[in-house]
Design an enzyme around this catalytic site. Structure first.
Site, PDB file in Angstrom:
ATOM      1  N   HIS A 104       0.806  -1.228   0.000  1.00 24.69           N
ATOM      2  CA  HIS A 104       0.000   0.000   0.000  1.00 24.69           C
ATOM      3  C   HIS A 104       0.841   1.282   0.000  1.00 24.69           C
ATOM      4  CE1 HIS A 104      -3.543  -2.327   0.119  1.00 24.69           C
ATOM      5  NE2 HIS A 104      -3.713  -2.440   1.416  1.00 24.69           N
ATOM      6  N   HIS A 174      -9.479   2.180   0.743  1.00 29.52           N
ATOM      7  CA  HIS A 174      -9.431   1.103   1.736  1.00 29.52           C
ATOM      8  C   HIS A 174     -10.494   1.268   2.819  1.00 29.52           C
ATOM      9  CE1 HIS A 174      -7.490  -2.062   4.152  1.00 29.52           C
ATOM     10  NE2 HIS A 174      -6.728  -2.303   3.095  1.00 29.52           N
ATOM     11  N   GLU A 309     -11.666  -3.564  -2.453  1.00 32.52           N
ATOM     12  CA  GLU A 309     -10.689  -2.648  -3.039  1.00 32.52           C
ATOM     13  C   GLU A 309     -10.593  -2.900  -4.547  1.00 32.52           C
ATOM     14  OE1 GLU A 309      -7.002  -3.006  -0.490  1.00 32.52           O
ATOM     15  OE2 GLU A 309      -8.365  -4.408   0.505  1.00 32.52           O
TER      16      GLU A 309
END
Length: 342
Positions: A104, A174, A309
């Site tokens: 991420h 997220h 996601e």
């Protein structure tokens, strides 16, 4: 749609953070400028208005948070194998923040930066200049824009970006959903449908092996609406590796497609549809949630929220046969995701 603005405190570095409330047709969505994060989604239900997004009461909660609650993720969402990739004949090293991999966007991803915001007639637009060197391994200065819209029960997210150099990019959001309410406990009683015939199978570090695994006859076959508890602790090796669901479902082999229904979530009389132009969707069932204290004192323990996601397939930057996730200098990145409530 109407938009209201109010302060939301300041970061440890002294940067002011703002909160925006978008309202339309009984739905209210709260966005903060830290991480461009979705803090709340209040939706009418048969038992009154229900907040279906997990979040925190103050900026300190977001700065301490390691689970990316509600934030825009970038430059690369999901995992990159061995925290490196090759591009244009050069090897780039990324932050190692997930075992041996990068996750991420590394230590200073888009979730840990304060965005600029402006109100438009039909949207809230947040922008970020992610300069080269802000996070390890990302070349060029990236101008990123996220446009949030709310109309007729549909909450939309549109991402656009351009960069001064070629760069990998995989933007997503997220937000953790719980349609029973943000403080209601486990999500395993939700029903979920994912309109996909395959997942990208993963190894022990949750990096795709390159195999597109047919879901038929497995706990990953969610083509019909299915209670999450039915398969979340299945003995399938892929479930064991993820500690539950933490996998990418294949929606398309193309880099971009038309806005298309990808998933449906249902609980407590509410239904949420997820549509996207992206070629994959990660269903994460909150297996690693560790008991953070969220809004109104709620404890976010294991599987009290889930993420959908929308994304490029994970580790696509290292897997040539996956849809390409490289944004070329001079080109414009654009993807859309919509969450519809009814």
């Amino acid at each position: 749609m109407t938009i209201e603005k109010q302060p939301f405190g300041s970061t440890k570095a002294g940067l002011p953070v703002e909160l925006y409330k978008m309202k339309d047709g009984g739905i209210t969505v709260e966005i903060i400028t830290y991480g461009a994060a979705i803090r709340a989604i209040n939706v009418p239900s048969g038992t009154g208005c229900r907040d279906v997004a997990l979040g925190f009461d103050d900026i300190a909660g977001y700065e301490a948070n390691k689970a990316f609650h509600g934030a825009v993720i970038g430059r690369i969402g999901n995992r990159v194998a061995n925290a490196r990739y090759e591009m244009n004949g050069k090897t780039f090293e990324l932050d190692v923040n997930d075992g041996q991999n990068s996750l991420h966007g590394g230590f200073v991803g888009f979730d840990k930066q304060v965005w600029s915001a402006k109100e438009e007639a039909d949207a809230l637009v947040l922008t970020l200049l992610d300069k080269e060197g802000t996070a390890a391994g990302y070349p060029g200065d990236l101008e990123c824009q996220v446009k949030y819209t709310l109309a007729d029960g549909a909450f939309g997210i549109e991402y656009t970006a351009k960069c001064t150099q070629d760069t990998p990019i995989n933007l997503t959001n997220h937000v953790y959903f719980n349609l029973a309410g943000a403080s209601s406990g486990s999500i395993t009683g939700h029903k979920i449908q994912i309109i996909s015939d395959a997942i990208t199978a993963v190894d022990e570090t949750l990096i795709p092996t390159g195999e597109l695994m047919d879901v038929t006859g497995t706990a990953f076959d969610l083509r019909e609406r299915t209670v999450i508890s039915k398969g979340i602790d299945d003995k399938h090796r892929q479930i064991e590796l993820g500690g539950g669901y933490d996998h990418n479902w294949v929606l398309s082999n193309e880099e971009r497609r038309e806005l298309t229904l990808a998933a449906v979530l249902e609980c407590g009389g509410l239904i949420m549809e997820c549509l996207t132009t992206k070629p994959g969707i990660q269903f994460y069932s909150g297996n690693m949630m560790s008991g953070e204290t969220g809004k109104d004192g709620a404890v976010y323990s294991k599987r009290t929220g889930l993420c959908l996601e929308t994304q490029y397939w994970p580790n696509s930057v290292n897997t040539p046969k996956f849809p390409a996730s490289i944004l070329k200098k001079g080109q414009v990145y654009n993807h859309k995701t919509v969450y519809k409530f009814r």
